[in-house]
Design a protein around this motif. Sequence first.
Motif, mmCIF file in Angstrom:
data_model
loop_
_atom_site.group_PDB
_atom_site.id
_atom_site.type_symbol
_atom_site.label_atom_id
_atom_site.label_comp_id
_atom_site.label_asym_id
_atom_site.label_seq_id
_atom_site.Cartn_x
_atom_site.Cartn_y
_atom_site.Cartn_z
ATOM 1 N N VAL A 1 -27.368 -31.592 -59.342
ATOM 2 C CA VAL A 1 -26.782 -30.322 -58.885
ATOM 3 C C VAL A 1 -27.841 -29.498 -58.163
ATOM 4 N N ARG A 2 -29.034 -29.466 -58.746
ATOM 5 C CA ARG A 2 -30.123 -28.698 -58.134
ATOM 6 C C ARG A 2 -30.429 -29.216 -56.730
ATOM 7 N N GLU A 3 -30.454 -30.544 -56.591
ATOM 8 C CA GLU A 3 -30.727 -31.141 -55.285
ATOM 9 C C GLU A 3 -29.632 -30.799 -54.276
ATOM 10 N N LEU A 4 -28.388 -30.854 -54.729
ATOM 11 C CA LEU A 4 -27.271 -30.601 -53.816
ATOM 12 C C LEU A 4 -27.230 -29.139 -53.366
ATOM 13 N N ALA B 1 -20.927 -29.417 -62.012
ATOM 14 C CA ALA B 1 -21.200 -29.836 -63.390
ATOM 15 C C ALA B 1 -19.941 -30.364 -64.059
ATOM 16 N N GLU B 2 -18.807 -29.699 -63.826
ATOM 17 C CA GLU B 2 -17.555 -30.148 -64.432
ATOM 18 C C GLU B 2 -17.108 -31.487 -63.858
ATOM 19 N N ALA B 3 -17.550 -31.799 -62.644
ATOM 20 C CA ALA B 3 -17.218 -33.088 -62.034
ATOM 21 C C ALA B 3 -18.099 -34.205 -62.560
ATOM 22 N N GLY B 4 -19.007 -33.875 -63.480
ATOM 23 C CA GLY B 4 -19.858 -34.894 -64.075
ATOM 24 C C GLY B 4 -21.169 -35.120 -63.361
ATOM 25 N N VAL B 5 -21.512 -34.228 -62.431
ATOM 26 C CA VAL B 5 -22.780 -34.374 -61.712
ATOM 27 C C VAL B 5 -23.911 -33.883 -62.621
ATOM 28 N N VAL C 1 -24.723 -19.239 -68.147
ATOM 29 C CA VAL C 1 -25.517 -18.591 -67.088
ATOM 30 C C VAL C 1 -26.997 -18.663 -67.438
ATOM 31 N N ARG C 2 -27.327 -18.348 -68.666
ATOM 32 C CA ARG C 2 -28.728 -18.377 -69.093
ATOM 33 C C ARG C 2 -29.283 -19.796 -69.052
ATOM 34 N N HIS C 3 -28.423 -20.763 -69.384
ATOM 35 C CA HIS C 3 -28.862 -22.160 -69.324
ATOM 36 C C HIS C 3 -29.178 -22.551 -67.885
ATOM 37 N N TYR C 4 -28.347 -22.119 -66.941
ATOM 38 C CA TYR C 4 -28.592 -22.425 -65.533
ATOM 39 C C TYR C 4 -29.835 -21.723 -65.013
ATOM 40 N N HIS C 5 -30.111 -20.528 -65.546
ATOM 41 C CA HIS C 5 -31.368 -19.847 -65.209
ATOM 42 C C HIS C 5 -32.548 -20.708 -65.676
ATOM 43 N N ALA C 6 -32.458 -21.183 -66.919
ATOM 44 C CA ALA C 6 -33.560 -21.951 -67.503
ATOM 45 C C ALA C 6 -33.798 -23.260 -66.752
ATOM 46 N N LYS C 7 -32.733 -23.840 -66.201
ATOM 47 C CA LYS C 7 -32.843 -25.100 -65.474
ATOM 48 C C LYS C 7 -33.220 -24.905 -64.010
ATOM 49 N N GLY C 8 -33.343 -23.661 -63.613
ATOM 50 C CA GLY C 8 -33.734 -23.385 -62.231
ATOM 51 C C GLY C 8 -32.612 -23.557 -61.231
#
Length: 271
Positions: free
Chosen positions: A64-67, A55-59, A18-25
Motif C-alpha cells: 500500500v505504501r508503495e502504491l 487494505a480491505e482488498a487484501g493488499v 488511523v494511528r496504526h497507519y501513522h505508525a506504519k508511515g
Amino acid sequence: MLTIGELASYAGVTVRAVRHYHAKGLLPEPERDHSGYRRYGADAVVELIRIRTLAEAGVPLARVRELLRAGEEEFDAAVAEIDQRLRAEIRERQRHRERIARLAAGDGLALPLEVVEFLDRLRALGVDERIVRVERDGWIPLAAHAPERIPEWMARKREQIADPRCIGFYRTLGRALDRADDDPRLEGLADELAAYLTGMAEERGEDYIDGVDIEPPLVRVMDTLVFETVPAARRLIELLRQRGWTGWTKVGRVNRGAAGTRGARQKGPNG
C-alpha cells in the motif's frame, strides 16, 4: 479542519486504525495545533480512504505504501492486477458456495452433476440402492483423478444403461448383495453375468466392453471399495473367472491377451 475522530468517521475506519497507519508511515501525522490537537484536512480523508480500500482488498500495507507513492501508470496497473485477483477469489468463493449448497444433496458434494444424474437414473430404473452406492463410491476417485474424462465416460454409461440387458446386469448384481460367499445361488448369478458379458462382446464387439483405461493403483482402490461394500463380490469374481471373464473395475476375457488380441478393459459395475 478535522480531529482524528472526525477523520476516522468520514473515512469509515477507527481512530485506532488511523494511528496504526501513522505508525506504519502510510498517513502523514500532522503537528498539534495550539490547543494540543492534531488537525487533518480534506486531503487526509481522501488518502485515508485510498489506504482503507487497498487494505480491505487484501493488499499488504508495505505494498500500500508503495502504491501511494507510485505514478499514475503504475498505480493503474496495480489496481488492474488487484481487480483480477479479486475476480479469481470471487469465482473460487462461488465454487465453495455451490459445494456448501450441495451438502444436502448427498452425491453432489463430491461428484460432477452428470454423474449425479446418472446415479439418479439408476435409481429410477430400479437398481438396488446398495449398487448405486457402489457406483457412486467408484466414481468419486475417478472424478478426482481424471475430471476431464468424465464427459467421455458418462456418454458411454448413458448408452449402456439405455440397453435393458445392462439394467438386468445391475439388478443381478443387486441380488448378489444378499448372498453369502458360500451361497450356491451365486453360481446362477455368475452364469447370468457371464452370459450378459459374452452376449455384449459378440453382438457389439470387444470394443463395446473395452471402455476406459484406468491406472492399476486406482483399479485396486476401486476394487477394494467394492469388496468392502459387497462381501460376495470377491466370490462372484472367482465364479466369473471360471466362466471366461475376469476383473471388476476392469472386466476382460480370461487369457485374452495370450490369444493375441487386445486386452479388454471396462470400467465395471462400480463406475
